[in-house]
Scaffold this motif. Structure first.
Motif, PDB file in Angstrom:
ATOM      1  N   GLY A  22       0.087   8.824  -5.823  1.00  0.00           N
ATOM      2  CA  GLY A  22      -0.100  10.135  -5.218  1.00  0.00           C
ATOM      3  C   GLY A  22      -1.374  10.243  -4.395  1.00  0.00           C
ATOM      4  O   GLY A  22      -1.732  11.324  -3.930  1.00  0.00           O
ATOM      5  N   LEU A  23      -2.067   9.129  -4.208  1.00  0.00           N
ATOM      6  CA  LEU A  23      -3.290   9.134  -3.398  1.00  0.00           C
ATOM      7  C   LEU A  23      -2.957   9.182  -1.917  1.00  0.00           C
ATOM      8  O   LEU A  23      -1.837   8.887  -1.515  1.00  0.00           O
ATOM      9  CB  LEU A  23      -4.117   7.870  -3.678  1.00  0.00           C
ATOM     10  CG  LEU A  23      -4.755   7.761  -5.046  1.00  0.00           C
ATOM     11  CD1 LEU A  23      -5.344   6.371  -5.241  1.00  0.00           C
ATOM     12  CD2 LEU A  23      -5.838   8.809  -5.205  1.00  0.00           C
ATOM     13  N   GLN A  24      -3.936   9.525  -1.135  1.00  0.00           N
ATOM     14  CA  GLN A  24      -3.827   9.502   0.322  1.00  0.00           C
ATOM     15  C   GLN A  24      -4.665   8.335   0.837  1.00  0.00           C
ATOM     16  O   GLN A  24      -5.661   7.965   0.211  1.00  0.00           O
ATOM     17  CB  GLN A  24      -4.349  10.816   0.917  1.00  0.00           C
ATOM     18  CG  GLN A  24      -3.585  12.041   0.461  1.00  0.00           C
ATOM     19  CD  GLN A  24      -2.132  11.977   0.880  1.00  0.00           C
ATOM     20  OE1 GLN A  24      -1.808  11.649   2.018  1.00  0.00           O
ATOM     21  NE2 GLN A  24      -1.238  12.273  -0.056  1.00  0.00           N
ATOM     22  N   PRO A  25      -4.297   7.757   1.984  1.00  0.00           N
ATOM     23  CA  PRO A  25      -5.079   6.636   2.520  1.00  0.00           C
ATOM     24  C   PRO A  25      -6.568   6.964   2.663  1.00  0.00           C
ATOM     25  O   PRO A  25      -7.423   6.108   2.439  1.00  0.00           O
ATOM     26  CB  PRO A  25      -4.445   6.360   3.879  1.00  0.00           C
ATOM     27  CG  PRO A  25      -3.056   6.884   3.762  1.00  0.00           C
ATOM     28  CD  PRO A  25      -3.134   8.052   2.816  1.00  0.00           C
ATOM     29  N   GLU A  26      -6.877   8.213   2.989  1.00  0.00           N
ATOM     30  CA  GLU A  26      -8.274   8.609   3.201  1.00  0.00           C
ATOM     31  C   GLU A  26      -9.078   8.619   1.899  1.00  0.00           C
ATOM     32  O   GLU A  26     -10.303   8.538   1.930  1.00  0.00           O
ATOM     33  CB  GLU A  26      -8.362  10.017   3.815  1.00  0.00           C
ATOM     34  CG  GLU A  26      -7.506  10.253   5.034  1.00  0.00           C
ATOM     35  CD  GLU A  26      -6.057  10.598   4.691  1.00  0.00           C
ATOM     36  OE1 GLU A  26      -5.794  11.449   3.832  1.00  0.00           O
ATOM     37  OE2 GLU A  26      -5.174   9.992   5.308  1.00  0.00           O
ATOM     38  N   ILE A  45       0.835  -1.212   0.000  1.00  0.00           N
ATOM     39  CA  ILE A  45       0.000   0.000   0.000  1.00  0.00           C
ATOM     40  C   ILE A  45       0.867   1.259   0.000  1.00  0.00           C
ATOM     41  O   ILE A  45       0.534   2.238  -0.669  1.00  0.00           O
ATOM     42  CB  ILE A  45      -1.035   0.012   1.152  1.00  0.00           C
ATOM     43  CG1 ILE A  45      -2.025   1.164   0.966  1.00  0.00           C
ATOM     44  CG2 ILE A  45      -0.382   0.083   2.496  1.00  0.00           C
ATOM     45  CD1 ILE A  45      -2.840   1.120  -0.285  1.00  0.00           C
ATOM     46  N   ILE A  46       1.992   1.222   0.704  1.00  0.00           N
ATOM     47  CA  ILE A  46       2.885   2.390   0.709  1.00  0.00           C
ATOM     48  C   ILE A  46       3.422   2.643  -0.696  1.00  0.00           C
ATOM     49  O   ILE A  46       3.419   3.776  -1.184  1.00  0.00           O
ATOM     50  CB  ILE A  46       4.030   2.210   1.731  1.00  0.00           C
ATOM     51  CG1 ILE A  46       3.472   2.319   3.145  1.00  0.00           C
ATOM     52  CG2 ILE A  46       5.138   3.234   1.500  1.00  0.00           C
ATOM     53  CD1 ILE A  46       4.455   1.977   4.238  1.00  0.00           C
ATOM     54  N   GLN A  47       3.849   1.576  -1.377  1.00  0.00           N
ATOM     55  CA  GLN A  47       4.344   1.738  -2.746  1.00  0.00           C
ATOM     56  C   GLN A  47       3.237   2.238  -3.669  1.00  0.00           C
ATOM     57  O   GLN A  47       3.449   3.131  -4.490  1.00  0.00           O
ATOM     58  CB  GLN A  47       4.913   0.423  -3.269  1.00  0.00           C
ATOM     59  CG  GLN A  47       5.494   0.551  -4.651  1.00  0.00           C
ATOM     60  CD  GLN A  47       6.085  -0.753  -5.160  1.00  0.00           C
ATOM     61  OE1 GLN A  47       5.929  -1.800  -4.553  1.00  0.00           O
ATOM     62  NE2 GLN A  47       6.751  -0.681  -6.284  1.00  0.00           N
ATOM     63  N   PHE A  48       2.044   1.676  -3.529  1.00  0.00           N
ATOM     64  CA  PHE A  48       0.903   2.094  -4.348  1.00  0.00           C
ATOM     65  C   PHE A  48       0.591   3.575  -4.122  1.00  0.00           C
ATOM     66  O   PHE A  48       0.396   4.324  -5.077  1.00  0.00           O
ATOM     67  CB  PHE A  48      -0.317   1.223  -4.016  1.00  0.00           C
ATOM     68  CG  PHE A  48      -1.548   1.575  -4.787  1.00  0.00           C
ATOM     69  CD1 PHE A  48      -1.675   1.212  -6.120  1.00  0.00           C
ATOM     70  CD2 PHE A  48      -2.595   2.260  -4.185  1.00  0.00           C
ATOM     71  CE1 PHE A  48      -2.820   1.531  -6.845  1.00  0.00           C
ATOM     72  CE2 PHE A  48      -3.743   2.577  -4.901  1.00  0.00           C
ATOM     73  CZ  PHE A  48      -3.846   2.218  -6.230  1.00  0.00           C
ATOM     74  N   GLU A  57     -13.043   6.262  -1.287  1.00  0.00           N
ATOM     75  CA  GLU A  57     -13.873   7.084  -2.172  1.00  0.00           C
ATOM     76  C   GLU A  57     -13.514   6.841  -3.638  1.00  0.00           C
ATOM     77  O   GLU A  57     -14.386   6.716  -4.495  1.00  0.00           O
ATOM     78  CB  GLU A  57     -13.685   8.563  -1.825  1.00  0.00           C
ATOM     79  CG  GLU A  57     -14.545   9.502  -2.625  1.00  0.00           C
ATOM     80  CD  GLU A  57     -14.303  10.949  -2.229  1.00  0.00           C
ATOM     81  OE1 GLU A  57     -14.235  11.792  -3.149  1.00  0.00           O
ATOM     82  OE2 GLU A  57     -14.179  11.223  -1.023  1.00  0.00           O
ATOM     83  N   SER A  58     -12.223   6.728  -3.921  1.00  0.00           N
ATOM     84  CA  SER A  58     -11.771   6.519  -5.299  1.00  0.00           C
ATOM     85  C   SER A  58     -12.191   5.158  -5.838  1.00  0.00           C
ATOM     86  O   SER A  58     -12.389   5.001  -7.043  1.00  0.00           O
ATOM     87  CB  SER A  58     -10.250   6.640  -5.373  1.00  0.00           C
ATOM     88  OG  SER A  58      -9.837   7.931  -4.993  1.00  0.00           O
ATOM     89  N   ALA A  59     -12.321   4.180  -4.961  1.00  0.00           N
ATOM     90  CA  ALA A  59     -12.628   2.810  -5.391  1.00  0.00           C
ATOM     91  C   ALA A  59     -14.003   2.679  -6.032  1.00  0.00           C
ATOM     92  O   ALA A  59     -14.305   1.654  -6.630  1.00  0.00           O
ATOM     93  CB  ALA A  59     -12.507   1.860  -4.214  1.00  0.00           C
ATOM     94  N   THR A  60     -14.824   3.702  -5.951  1.00  0.00           N
ATOM     95  CA  THR A  60     -16.147   3.657  -6.588  1.00  0.00           C
ATOM     96  C   THR A  60     -16.072   4.038  -8.066  1.00  0.00           C
ATOM     97  O   THR A  60     -17.046   3.889  -8.782  1.00  0.00           O
ATOM     98  CB  THR A  60     -17.142   4.589  -5.880  1.00  0.00           C
ATOM     99  OG1 THR A  60     -16.651   5.926  -5.954  1.00  0.00           O
ATOM    100  CG2 THR A  60     -17.332   4.182  -4.424  1.00  0.00           C
ATOM    101  N   SER A  61     -14.922   4.504  -8.508  1.00  0.00           N
ATOM    102  CA  SER A  61     -14.755   4.942  -9.898  1.00  0.00           C
ATOM    103  C   SER A  61     -14.164   3.817 -10.747  1.00  0.00           C
ATOM    104  O   SER A  61     -13.127   3.243 -10.390  1.00  0.00           O
ATOM    105  CB  SER A  61     -13.823   6.154  -9.939  1.00  0.00           C
ATOM    106  OG  SER A  61     -13.345   6.371 -11.236  1.00  0.00           O
ATOM    107  N   SER A  62     -14.804   3.531 -11.874  1.00  0.00           N
ATOM    108  CA  SER A  62     -14.265   2.490 -12.754  1.00  0.00           C
ATOM    109  C   SER A  62     -12.930   2.929 -13.361  1.00  0.00           C
ATOM    110  O   SER A  62     -12.084   2.091 -13.670  1.00  0.00           O
ATOM    111  CB  SER A  62     -15.266   2.106 -13.841  1.00  0.00           C
ATOM    112  OG  SER A  62     -15.579   3.215 -14.638  1.00  0.00           O
TER     113      SER A  62
END
Length: 119
Positions: free
Chosen positions: A42-46, A34-37, A50-55
């Motif tokens: 450039g995403l934040q853990p928070e 997850i740290i590498q991802f 929310e982003s996972a709902t986007s295809s």
């Protein structure tokens, strides 16, 4: 041969999204992954939930995984998701290429008669 995911053939967007979410959960479950991802995206853990709902985001997750052979091997071993299934899911989530309309001027140009130079 069609690629399968959880015993089903990947036949559409819903199957591809389901596969991508499972892959994302695999990445999130390991601190190093997850740290590498996060560093690469450039995403934040928070913002991941929310982003996972986007295809589009899910497509990005699969494209990220497809570029990392070690990660592909780990997913194949742990989740039993073959690399070919990931590639099939990428195809299902990728946007359709835009069809460019034919230029009306080119399409309307009459064809010149062909001449046979060797009578």
């Amino acid at each position: 041969m069609a690629e399968t995911f959880q015993g089903r053939v990947i036949i559409g967007r819903a199957d591809a999204e389901s596969l991508a979410i499972q892959v994302l959960n695999f990445i999130v479950a390991d601190v190093d992954r997850i740290i590498q991802f996060l560093n690469i995206t450039g995403l934040q853990p928070e913002t991941i939930r929310e982003s996972a709902t986007s295809s589009h985001f899910l497509l990005g997750v699969l494209e990220y995984v497809a570029k990392d052979d070690e990660l592909l091997k780990a997913i194949d071993q742990d989740l039993k998701i073959r690399p070919a299934a990931i590639l099939a899911a990428i195809v299902h989530l990728s946007p359709e290429p835009e069809e460019k309309p034919l230029n009306a001027k080119v399409a309307a140009t009459p064809q010149l008669p062909r001449r046979n130079l060797f009578h």
